[in-house]
Write an enzyme that holds these catalytic residues in place. Structure first.
Site, PDB file in Angstrom:
ATOM      1  N   TYR A   1      49.931  62.925  50.084  1.00 22.48           N
ATOM      2  CA  TYR A   1      51.292  62.863  49.559  1.00 22.48           C
ATOM      3  C   TYR A   1      52.310  63.565  50.471  1.00 22.48           C
ATOM      4  O   TYR A   1      53.367  63.025  50.788  1.00 22.48           O
ATOM      5  CB  TYR A   1      51.352  63.478  48.152  1.00 22.48           C
ATOM      6  CG  TYR A   1      52.755  63.599  47.613  1.00 22.48           C
ATOM      7  CD1 TYR A   1      53.365  62.516  46.977  1.00 22.48           C
ATOM      8  CD2 TYR A   1      53.483  64.763  47.759  1.00 22.48           C
ATOM      9  CE1 TYR A   1      54.660  62.608  46.506  1.00 22.48           C
ATOM     10  CE2 TYR A   1      54.786  64.871  47.291  1.00 22.48           C
ATOM     11  CZ  TYR A   1      55.367  63.784  46.666  1.00 22.48           C
ATOM     12  OH  TYR A   1      56.656  63.884  46.209  1.00 22.48           O
TER      13      TYR A   1
ATOM     14  N   ASP B   1      50.716  57.317  42.279  1.00 19.97           N
ATOM     15  CA  ASP B   1      51.823  56.716  41.538  1.00 19.97           C
ATOM     16  C   ASP B   1      53.084  56.604  42.407  1.00 19.97           C
ATOM     17  O   ASP B   1      53.863  55.680  42.249  1.00 19.97           O
ATOM     18  CB  ASP B   1      52.126  57.554  40.302  1.00 19.97           C
ATOM     19  CG  ASP B   1      52.097  59.041  40.597  1.00 19.97           C
ATOM     20  OD1 ASP B   1      50.992  59.584  40.708  1.00 19.97           O
ATOM     21  OD2 ASP B   1      53.179  59.644  40.744  1.00 19.97           O
TER      22      ASP B   1
ATOM     23  N   LYS C   1      45.070  60.197  35.721  1.00 21.99           N
ATOM     24  CA  LYS C   1      46.453  60.563  35.395  1.00 21.99           C
ATOM     25  C   LYS C   1      47.327  59.320  35.470  1.00 21.99           C
ATOM     26  O   LYS C   1      47.421  58.675  36.510  1.00 21.99           O
ATOM     27  CB  LYS C   1      46.990  61.602  36.390  1.00 21.99           C
ATOM     28  CG  LYS C   1      48.435  61.994  36.106  1.00 21.99           C
ATOM     29  CD  LYS C   1      49.063  62.772  37.253  1.00 21.99           C
ATOM     30  CE  LYS C   1      49.383  61.891  38.445  1.00 21.99           C
ATOM     31  NZ  LYS C   1      50.326  62.502  39.400  1.00 21.99           N
TER      32      LYS C   1
END
Lengths: 514, 246
Positions: free
Chosen positions: A260, A295, A367
């Site tokens: 990330y 996500d 998640k």
């Protein structure tokens, strides 16, 4: 829900590719340490506090070791050597270094310094294990939340105000509280100190803030008969230090992704790979559930077209997690409900993607993130989008459910936004509680075919990454359509090649000999 | 000018029906409910009716109120500032750039300072664009450089000098306590200080941005939601031509 028909051999092949991809990165990167890995090591050995300019002592000591060309040997033995030689504690050594009254050197007796470091590290490991045991005991005594766990954020900038909001959120039904960090903290190359009352878009992650919020959630959890989990952000330039602080203060979850920071914060690739390894090792040992950030790919790239990049990245994140000693139930692999609401049958594709991830990672603490990209400010429509998201989450048995806010894209949530979000989710979870066991996917139907297509695309993508290596894949913009290079980004100056006699006491204690 | 008075419409012209919702930091009881109605009345709502009142725990209560808005407004008396330009398609914009600039127009885009939400700037800048409207990267006449999230204003200005930018597009999506206003002012002040303000077309976009607000902050234009790349591109080429003519 009856399972989708998926080709297990294909899943195995994709996973094998991911294993080799992660192992190759690990082999290349384990020759290096970083400034923040060494600072985390010092924190775990008992160094904390700041100097008169509010510079954290771990930073002062590590800079000192860098200036003296000693960091490549590891910070632990230099500090432990000085402790023995001068009869000081780790804190006293750090204070003396910061005051300029002590210069660190290679220890006179390296073997003795290492043995001392081991002993000191062992006592910290015992402290972390005590926190882990306390978590388990508390869950046993006050009670465990039912799945999916409702995850809510607070972000006032003031830890004391956060506590009021977090306790209110728990009373309304939140099972997990995440304290959003002040924007930009991920790019600070130090961790701020003490309780903080000002931040932008969030509250600084500091050890004292962790401690205050932990106590507040323990208190409200006892009252409610439900253990309330605390989450923070183990990302950015100080991943290992945040992990160490979280382990000491009994955080339960950490956002902690292997890629990330590289992709979305332009943090150097080498730095991130090294830091994520150490931070995950600490998280694993502390019983923390990590949350990965796939996500985010879908907020940048198209959620339908890029669905396979999520699965491919999850498989890579899983393998990095294994290398750091995380167990499947500590892996909060991330994905999201982000398909354009105007897309025909979009709900079917969301179901397909969520169920696919569920089946590929049956034991993971998945998640699932709510819609953000296509939230418009039409709060009534937004509330409906969140309801559809809630349906997919319960129907596909997700574990960590980030609550969607009807005011997403407008402002950080107001108290009634949270209240309505919880009401929405609880309604859907209750009214559809056993839906998942009652419905079946039509064999060969649209949903099953879509899942098979995404799986096949992920397998192909992983095969390509395996061929060129992960750094080159990131360089080509294969994730989130953002391209990064091995020598670009922030924090490369903190990457240090280990000398042959590098020493750090924690890997062998936390990983058991790796 | 003919007056044009309007007020909210529910199901009958002139009924003034509105809804609002809010939280009071007190536990719910009969006094609190009356208090909520009185507040609505003070906001200019006649016959406030509590459609819903609910205790949220920990000394907070939530209210949904319907009522009749007492006020009306004369639209004919308003002067709303709008960026003035004709919306062209991509080909027409490319042709205009080729004709008037004789080179590619350099456009820098960024979410500045604390803002990490690139949805808006990506929708305008990136090749793919948004909702079928291709982004500025797809315009042959433009060199579109998207710097992404959390770009310091100083870095943005330095990059603008380095790239000899014609246009800077700034996005501000998420805000807390109006920090976006400080961020935006800082950037325009910096450009002014560098003597670049007249050379660069400065545009801001975001869900809470209006053209009027943008002008107040020293920007050339502001765009809210439902803006696509061709809207921004049409504005900047018109603005460029206008400046050349001035």
């Amino acid at each position: 829900m009856t399972q989708l028909h998926l080709d297990q051999a294909q899943i195995d092949r994709a996973r094998d590719s991911a294993r080799r991809i992660a192992q190759r990165v690990y082999d290349e990167m384990s020759r290096f340490t970083t400034t923040t890995v060494e600072r985390a090591t010092l924190r775990l050995l008992g160094v904390d506090g700041v100097d008169e300019n509010l510079v954290p002592l771990p930073n002062r000591v590590v800079s000192h070791l860098q200036e003296r060309q000693l960091l490549q040997h590891g910070a632990a033995s230099a500090v432990l050597g000085a402790m023995k030689e001068h009869g000081l504690s780790a804190m006293q050594v750090a204070e003396a270094v910061a005051a300029g009254t002590l210069s660190l050197n290679r220890p006179k007796n390296e073997a003795a310094a290492r043995a001392d470091a081991d002993a000191q590290a062992r006592s910290m490991c015992e402290r972390i294990i005590r926190q882990r045991t306390q978590r388990e005991a508390r869950i046993k005594s006050v009670g465990e939340a039912s799945l999916p766990w409702l995850y809510l954020i607070v972000a006032t900038g003031n830890i004391h105000e956060d506590i009021v909001q977090a306790q209110a959120a728990a009373e309304q039904g939140a099972d997990i509280i995440a304290v959003i960090r002040s924007t930009g903290q991920s790019l600070l190359d130090y961790v701020p100190y003490g309780a903080t009352t000002e931040g932008f878009g969030g509250t600084y992650a500091t050890q004292e803030n962790f401690r205050l919020m932990r106590a507040a959630l323990d208190e409200v959890g006892e009252r409610l008969g439900r253990y309330i989990r605390l989450t923070n952000y183990c990302s950015g330039l100080c991943m290992p230090e945040i992990a160490a602080m979280g382990a000491i203060e009994r955080l339960d979850m950490m956002l902690n992704d292997s890629m990330y920071g590289i992709i979305f914060r332009d943090i150097n690739m080498q730095r991130t790979f090294i830091d994520q390894f150490f931070s995950r090792m600490v998280n694993a040992y502390a019983g923390v559930i990590i949350n990965t950030g796939e996500d985010n790919y879908l907020t940048t790239a198209d959620a339908y077209e890029a669905a396979h990049t999520v699965l491919a990245s999850q498989l890579i994140n899983e393998q990095f997690a294994y290398l750091s000693g995380l167990k499947p139930d500590q892996m909060g692999l991330g994905h999201a409900f982000e398909i354009n609401p105007e897309m025909e049958n979009g709900f079917l594709w969301e179901l397909a993607h969520a169920q696919l991830v569920r089946q590929v990672f049956p034991d993971a603490a998945l998640k699932y993130m709510p819609p953000t990209k296509h939230m418009s400010g039409n709060i009534f429509m937004g509330h409906l989008q969140d309801a559809l998201f809630n349906i997919v989450s319960t129907a596909t048995r997700q574990n960590i459910h980030l609550l969607g806010m009807l005011t997403e894209a407008l402002h950080t949530p107001l108290i009634q936004d949270r209240f309505l979000a919880i009401q929405n989710a609880k309604y859907v979870f209750s009214t559809m509680k056993d839906l998942h066991a009652e419905i079946q996917f039509k064999p060969g139907g649209l949903i099953e075919s879509r899942a098979q297509t995404v799986l096949a695309e992920a397998e192909r993508m992983l095969a390509e990454i395996e061929e060129i290596g992960l750094p080159a894949a990131i360089g080509k913009g294969m994730f989130a359509e953002i391209s990064r290079t091995p020598d670009g980004g922030k924090g490369l100056d903190g990457v240090v090649r280990k000398s042959d006699d590098y020493y750090n006491p924690f890997p062998k204690l936390m990983l058991g000999g790796r | 000018m003919t007056e044009q008075w309007v007020k909210p419409y529910g199901d009958t012209l002139g009924d003034g029906r509105v809804q609002l919702s809010f939280t009071l930091p007190v536990a719910l009881d009969e006094t609190t409910k009356e208090g909520a109605k009185r507040l609505a009345a003070m906001m200019g709502i006649d016959e406030p009716a509590l459609a819903h009142a609910e205790d949220m725990g920990r000394g907070f209560s939530f209210f949904i109120v319907y009522g009749l808005c007492r006020h009306r407004v004369d639209l004919a008396s308003l002067h709303v500032v709008k960026p003035e330009y004709e919306v062209l398609d991509k080909e027409a914009i490319n042709r205009l750039i080729a004709d008037k600039l004789g080179r590619r127009m350099v456009v820098l885009g960024a979410c500045i300072e604390t803002d990490a939400h690139t949805v808006g700037i990506d929708a305008i800048m990136n090749m793919k664009g948004y909702n079928g409207h291709k982004g500025l990267e797809s315009y042959h006449g433009m060199r579109a450089i998207n710097l992404g999230a959390q770009v310091d204003s100083e870095d943005l200005v330095a990059r603008a000098i380095e790239e000899q930018a014609d246009v800077i597009l700034v996005s501000q999506v998420v805000t807390q306590k109006n920090i976006h206003l400080d961020n935006l002012t800082r950037l325009s002040d910096l450009l002014e200080a560098e003597g670049l303000r007249d050379k660069i077309i400065l545009v801001v976009g975001g869900p809470r941005i209006s053209h009027e607000l943008a002008k107040e902050l020293g920007y050339d234009a502001g765009f809210g939601t439902k803006t696509y790349a061709e809207d921004v591109a049409s504005f900047v080429i018109h603005e460029w031509i206008k400046r050349g003519a001035a």
